[in-house]
Scaffold this motif. Structure first.
Motif: not given
Length: 317
Positions: A83, A98, A100
């Motif tokens: 992340v 965030q 990913i």
């Protein structure tokens, strides 16, 4: 030449729209062997799951839930999942976000990047009713569809490794807005920190090119070549459209060009060849009607098939 109102402001010049030719389906094989079947129904289930969670914009309760869901879906299949956390202060709100990032086939020397945004628009700004404008969109197509295709591809890449590595990036903050200054935030963050953003086990990887998927679930699928993509990576656009034609999807991957602002521009500016696969002719865009019934498993399968074949046809260097 006509000018159209487009995603995040800028679609210019649809040309050659009448040149659509149907071709017969070919078998699902490449020179290196059989390509695993892409399950459109399973991808559609992933799309619906995201909508069931609720709005996924930064700051919403569904935002954290969705991040956990995506990571849980990647964990059994990817060689690594990480992340990239970042934050922005927008209109006085401190928003945690965030990206990913997942890697497949970690021993590869040549890599392809596949991306989609997983957040949703916090306002339905294309609604006519002023009250509805303040409501967050469901984001079935605009947010959910690209994620659904990537998560189903993750299963395929784990089942049968391609000859190249694949790095998947799920961008956050693409649709926050309302203006473009507060959009594409995850892509900007990822691009600004390349090559470290895409690194595997702390080591840079050699990304040949990238493909961004956005709004690819429309029940009435019609994808035109994107102008910035064609300028930055014409050979990749040609590769995708040729693959679609060979698979019998020429009626879905159409001639003509659109000029679209999207996450791929940040990657292009960072020196990475990247194209955008997007169907912008979608009436429920940024409205409360962007729901699963406007999407289809067939459309997700069409895009999933094409991207899978493109990846499996890549040869290692």
């Amino acid at each position: 030449m006509q000018t159209f109102k487009i995603k995040h402001a800028l679609l210019v010049g649809m040309i050659g729209l009448s040149a659509v030719v149907m071709v017969g389906c070919l078998s699902a094989r490449t020179e290196s062997g059989t390509v695993p079947e892409f399950d459109g129904n399973r991808a559609y289930g992933i799309l619906k799951k995201q909508v069931d969670i609720g709005p996924r914009y930064p700051g919403a309760s569904g935002h954290a839930v969705t991040a956990e869901y995506i990571q849980s879906q990647l964990a059994p299949y990817a060689d690594s999942v990480k992340v990239q956390e970042f934050s922005r202060t927008i209109r006085g709100k401190d928003l945690g976000m965030q990206n990913i990032i997942a890697h497949f086939n970690k021993g590869a020397r040549k890599w392809v990047l596949l991306a989609a945004h997983w957040d949703t628009r916090p306002i339905a700004d294309m609604e006519v009713n002023p009250v509805k404008k303040k409501t967050a969109i469901p984001g079935a197509n605009d947010g959910g569809s690209g994620v659904a295709v990537l998560l189903e591809l993750a299963k395929i890449f784990a089942k049968q490794k391609p000859d190249v590595g694949v790095v998947m990036v799920f961008f956050d903050g693409e649709d926050y807005g309302p203006g473009v200054d507060n959009m594409f935030l995850g892509a900007k963050e990822f691009a600004a920190k390349l090559p470290g953003s895409a690194a595997l086990d702390g080591k840079p990887i050699a990304i040949k090119y990238g493909i961004l998927l956005d709004m690819v679930g429309d029940k009435n699928l019609g994808i035109y070549r994107e102008q910035n993509s064609a300028e930055a990576a014409p050979e990749i656009v040609d590769k995708v459209w040729t693959t679609a034609s060979k698979l019998g999807y020429k009626d879905k991957f159409l001639d003509g060009e659109l000029d679209i602002m999207d996450d791929h521009l940040s990657l292009i500016r960072a020196g990475l060849k990247c194209i955008d696969i997007i169907d912008f002719d979608y009436g429920p865009w940024h409205t409360l009607d962007d729901t699963p019934d406007k999407c289809s498993a067939d459309s997700l399968k069409t895009v999933g098939d094409v991207v899978a074949h493109v990846v499996y046809e890549e040869k290692p260097e």
